[in-house]
Design a protein around this motif. Structure first.
Motif: not given
Ligand code: SF4
Ligand code: SF4
Ligand code: SF4
Ligand code: SF4
Ligand code: FES
Lengths: 803, 176
Positions: A160-162, A190-191, A388-389, A411-415
């Motif tokens: 969820d967070y990373c 970010f593990s 990025a986080l 990026l660890p999210c949608a863009f």
């Protein structure tokens, strides 16, 4: 704003605050496992039981799940609640192994603490204990699943967070377990955060495995030196060795998190090649002799060649104190050529940022609250990973993320991504500001026009751009765009990751002075005969290695202060060994002008693991440790300048001489750092637009870039990070690869003005045709390809017989 | 009155001395003669072994944390089987006050006090004992305890194979 009573103390909190958070405001810690400020509540551990005496829900309730309401009366000490919590602790222990003595969490284990707080001592449950298989999670994290209490914090942190995807929950009923589908390295950069967030010893640091107990560690608040973000860290050392780094809370900067580069990149402190003794002309000498030699060389140069023939070069990774003292020393020798950054393009960027950032500065904490983030030519995962986080958190809060960049974003999210070439980026920056779109396809100009409109309409927009692709001219344009998108009512934010942890200070200190190109010219013209380098490596960090080499070869003396060997220390006449950041006090100014202090964690010295060779330490009992000669650069400079060599006194003195840094005297007490509001002097206008030379047909435009593995000297000297660094590869468009008969994973030879280089091919569809990217690694095969120096023209040929 | 008190005060102790002259003495002629202290005597520390003959110490640092005079130092390491052990272990007997707190803290019964009390030396450095000086080849006061048999983390035996354990469970099984 409900007002409630907890344990007879009234407290007023914001709407939506839970009871556990309200209690925290009163300084009451309600026992908990699964709740965490950054992750929120899951309600899965049932440890936070309290009794609600008055309110809509009466009786035993979970403090992390119930929002505070007006008139509520809560007691945490109710006997039934206390008993409930004791049972939860006992129940968490029914299957728990009997292994605290061999568990690395021991001493800082929330489960230990809660078990003891609940008064649970003897296991009453007589059944068998369940055991789990373990999984190999790669070089950074060890898993011991038998210790798990099923609080779900790791999954909530990782997924969820990373934004990681390769770790999750498995099984059912009392077999619930956490891990990957198949064993292997956790892919998220970010593990490491799951180590900090797991309240038990399931997930522990492999690089720290069995090295030390938490109570034996020397720890002090510190700041990460691996990028310009300045995340707050808590390094721990023992037996003269830096053993681990944990995240330290700074809600404005990194929250509770750091990236794996910051966490596992600590090997530089104990690197066997550390410079440990002062050297003059290759001979190891005492400090007194070395300082005398420095004095002699400098006075000789000024005697023979006149004033101003000694130049000084500061650095993006030296402390603010050291850089300030270097300036004072330069002034004292009558030097007019003091440069604080040896990469002229990054120098211009730092100056531009220091001059133009103003109130539009944004920290990663601000980014999380933004609703529109436009990234132009920025790759946060490489240049400032924790950014990025922050962008991911903004996305989770509903922000829109748009990326204009030729590289496939990571990026660890949608863009939304528009792959534009570096030249098109400049055009886009210019035209988004003027709102006149020319030279685009129809689709592109519609997209850009809409983007411009949305940028104006957004409540809290932020524009992020970095220098490797944009160059100094691009960053200027970026600021123009920010200004154009900032009506008085709602300024647009901007964030520009810089080249190093103290680049902003370098930009501020340069005060409109010359840059390194000017300095090299002066050396080539014979106007500078001696150069003093403060923790910087102009041989490697200046983009044109040949030019730097031929100029620096003409010097009569090269005096270098540094902690680790570099090309510059190898060529130096005098080397003064300095400490690395954890071995001294100091300050950095991060990308947004935030002055942050770090404290000394340990004294320099050869670690006991080295002096004892892994066995008992040698039976020599002395006052001083072997290899303890390195000194903080600021202490060396202060001694040369006859200033106090003690931190507090020196900071007082520096704050008095330069009132831009008045905060220095108080900085060690500032929890979130202190913004330096002084405005820098912008760089002189430059004619050269950084435009790429027209290239030979069949050639590719090659852009050296940074990657997550880190190209700064501290990361490259950290062996733990090796698994993150791939063999040299080139990233190019599918069609370019096909034209050359290359496939993904094939070996190839890259030919450019820097010679031939064997690389592995990686291709993707999203890169615009004609351009390629090469990750830069200091001290590696790609050391010559310094990002930020524009593009090179190169050709690529496949190597026969290589898969 | 005073005179009588003085006379008896002189004769009474002499009489006691005289009586003890004909009793078996409690003192011995040390060092020619030596005494065996009781088994729980607190003299030189030893590092004992488990019933399998393996080193008991798991390098947990609890003894060194418990020691009020900070005379124990060690370094943990991991062997190929995943067993945690002390790579080196040093006790400075020039500092030790023989309080026995380390032995109380030890969760594996590794460090124990022994009855060997003759360790005085002129050179303080020779009072610094290394692991090889401390390690013995027996279990000391407890011959049976084996920490890893109970630890529950599958070291030195298959996972789930320790006392009172089952499994390892199949984590991909979703059956009720
Ligand atoms: S997780 Fe905590 S309680 Fe469990 S073995 Fe480790 S230290 Fe002990
Ligand atoms: S591994 Fe750790 S964080 Fe994850 S559920 Fe188990 S105890 Fe909680
Ligand atoms: S006997 Fe006392 S002083 Fe000696 S090692 Fe043990 S705790 Fe320390
Ligand atoms: S307490 Fe026992 S097991 Fe732990 S380090 Fe000391 S001797 Fe070894
Ligand atoms: S903290 Fe409330 S249920 Fe876990």
């Amino acid at each position: 704003m409900p007002t409630l009573t907890i344990d007879n103390q009234p407290v007023t909190v914001a709407e939506g605050t839970t009871i556990i958070q309200a209690a925290e405001r009163l300084g009451l810690v309600i026992p908990h496992f699964c709740y965490h400020e950054a992750l929120g509540a899951a309600g899965s551990c049932r440890l936070c039981a309290v009794r609600i005496e008055k309110g809509p829900l009466k009786g035993i309730q979970m403090a992390c799940m119930i929002p505070a309401q007006d008139g509520m009366v809560v007691t945490t000490l109710d006997p039934e609640a206390v008993e409930f919590r004791a049972h939860v602790a006992e129940w968490a222990m029914t299957d728990h192994p009997h292994d605290c003595p061999v568990c690395d969490e021991g001493g800082e284990c929330q489960l230990q603490e809660m078990t003891i707080a609940a008064g649970h001592g003897t296991r009453r449950f007589r059944g068998l204990k369940r055991t789990y298989p373990n999984q190999d999670l790669g070089p950074f994290i060890v898993q011991e699943m038998n210790r798990c209490i099923q609080c779900y914090r790791c999954v909530r942190t990782y997924r969820d967070y990373c934004g990681g995807t390769d770790y999750g929950t498995f099984g059912s009923r009392n077999r619930v377990a956490y891990g990957r589908v198949t064993a292997g390295r956790l892919a998220s950069p970010f593990s490491g955060n799951i180590i900090d967030l797991c309240p038990t010893g399931v997930l522990t640091d492999k690089t720290f495995r069995f090295k030390c107990r938490s109570w034996d560690l020397q720890e002090a608040p510190s700041v990460c030196p691996h990028c310009s973000l300045g995340c707050n860290t808590l390094p721990g050392a023992r037996y003269r060795e830096l053993l681990r780094v944990k995240a330290r809370v700074n809600r404005a900067v990194n929250g509770f998190f750091i990236c794996d580069r910051g966490r596992f990149g600590h090997g530089y402190q104990n690197h066997p090649q550390r410079l440990r003794e002062p050297h003059v002309d290759g001979e190891s000498v005492s400090w007194n002799d070395a300082l005398a030699a420095v004095h002699e060389r400098i006075s000789q140069t000024t005697e023979h060649h006149g004033h101003g023939t000694v130049a000084f070069l500061g650095s993006r990774r030296a402390t603010l104190e050291a850089n300030l003292l270097l300036g004072q020393w330069a002034a004292a020798t009558g030097c007019t050529r003091t440069v604080y950054e040896c990469h002229p393009e990054f120098d211009r960027i730092a100056r531009t940022v220091a001059a133009r950032l103003g109130d539009q500065r944004r920290s990663p904490g601000d980014i999380q609250r933004s609703d529109f983030i436009l990234l132009i030519g920025a790759e946060p995962l490489a240049e400032a990973p924790v950014l990025a986080l922050a962008i991911r958190q903004a996305k989770r809060n509903g922000a829109r993320i748009v990326i204009l960049d030729p590289r496939p974003p990571q990026l660890p999210c949608a863009f939304e991504h528009l792959p534009l070439t570096p030249e098109q980026l400049q055009l886009a920056l210019e035209q988004l500001a003027t709102k006149k779109f020319k030279g685009w396809t129809r689709d592109e100009s519609t997209t850009l026009r809409n983007l411009g409109k949305d940028l104006t309409a957004a409540q809290n927009p932020v524009i992020i751009g970095a220098g490797a692709l944009l160059g100094a001219a691009g960053i200027e344009r970026l600021f123009d765009l920010v200004d154009a998108s900032s009506p008085a009512a709602r300024p647009c934010g901007v964030l520009v990751p810089l080249a190093g942890p103290n680049s902003y200070a370098a930009g501020l200190l340069s005060n409109g002075g010359p840059d390194f190109d000017d300095l090299l010219d002066a050396i080539l013209n014979g106007m500078v005969k001696t150069l003093v380098c403060l923790e910087t490596d102009p041989f490697e960090d200046y983009p044109q290695h040949g030019r730097a080499q031929s100029a620096l070869a003409q010097l009569e003396s090269l005096i270098v202060l540094d902690a680790l060997p570099t090309q510059t220390t190898r060529h130096a006449d005098i080397v003064l060994p300095t400490t690395v950041p954890v071995e001294s006090d100091g300050c950095y100014i991060n990308h947004e002008g935030r002055l942050q202090a770090f404290a000394k964690v340990l004294d320099p010295g050869l670690s006991v693991a080295v002096t004892g060779g892994g066995d008992h330490p040698p039976r020599i009992f002395e006052q001083s440790a072997p290899g303890n000669l390195p000194r903080p650069a600021w202490a060396i400079l202060a001694e040369i300048l006859k200033l106090p060599t003690e931190t507090a006194a020196l900071r007082q003195q520096l704050a008095r001489t330069d009132n831009r840094f008045a905060a220095l005297t108080q900085i060690h007490r500032a929890a979130e750092g202190e913004i330096v509001t002084a405005i820098g002097i912008p760089p002189r206008p430059q004619d050269d637009d950084g435009a790429v030379e027209s290239s030979v047909p069949g050639s590719l435009q090659l852009w050296p870039i940074d990657t997550f593995g880190g190209a700064d000297i501290f990361s490259t000297y950290s062996v733990h990070l090796d698994p993150l660094r791939d063999e040299p590869y080139i990233l190019l468009a599918d069609e370019d690869a096909k034209q050359r008969g290359l496939t993904d994973g094939a070996g190839a030879v890259l030919t450019s003005e820097l010679g031939h280089l064997k690389v592995r091919v990686r291709c993707t569809a999203t890169i615009p045709a004609g351009i390629a990217f090469l990750p830069h690694l200091l001290r590696g095969a790609t050391a010559g390809f310094v990002p930020g120096g524009g593009a090179l023209s190169c050709t690529l040929k496949s190597v026969e017989g290589e898969a | 009155m005073g005179l009588w008190r003085d006379i008896s005060g002189t004769w009474k102790p002499m009489w006691i001395t005289l009586r003890y002259l004909f009793r078996k003495p409690v003192t011995i002629e040390y060092p020619e003669q030596k005494r065996t202290p009781p088994p729980r005597y607190r003299a030189q520390l030893i590092l004992t072994r488990d019933p399998e003959g393996k080193e008991r110490c798991v390098a947990c640092y609890l003894c060194s944390a418990a020691c009020p005079v900070d005379c124990i130092s060690l370094q943990a390491a991991e062997d190929a089987d995943g067993r945690r052990y002390a790579a080196w272990f040093r006790v400075n007997f020039a500092r030790c006050i023989f309080c026995g707190l380390c032995t109380e803290a030890c969760p594996t019964l590794a460090i124990q006090t022994s009855i060997h009390y003759e360790i005085c030396k002129r050179d303080p450095l020779s009072l610094v004992f290394e692991k090889e000086d401390l390690l013995v080849d027996h279990g000391g006061k407890d011959k049976f305890y084996n920490f890893y048999q109970h630890a529950g983390i599958g070291v030195c035996k298959p996972r789930g194979g320790g006392d009172g354990e089952y499994g390892p469970v199949d984590v991909k099984d979703l059956l009720p």
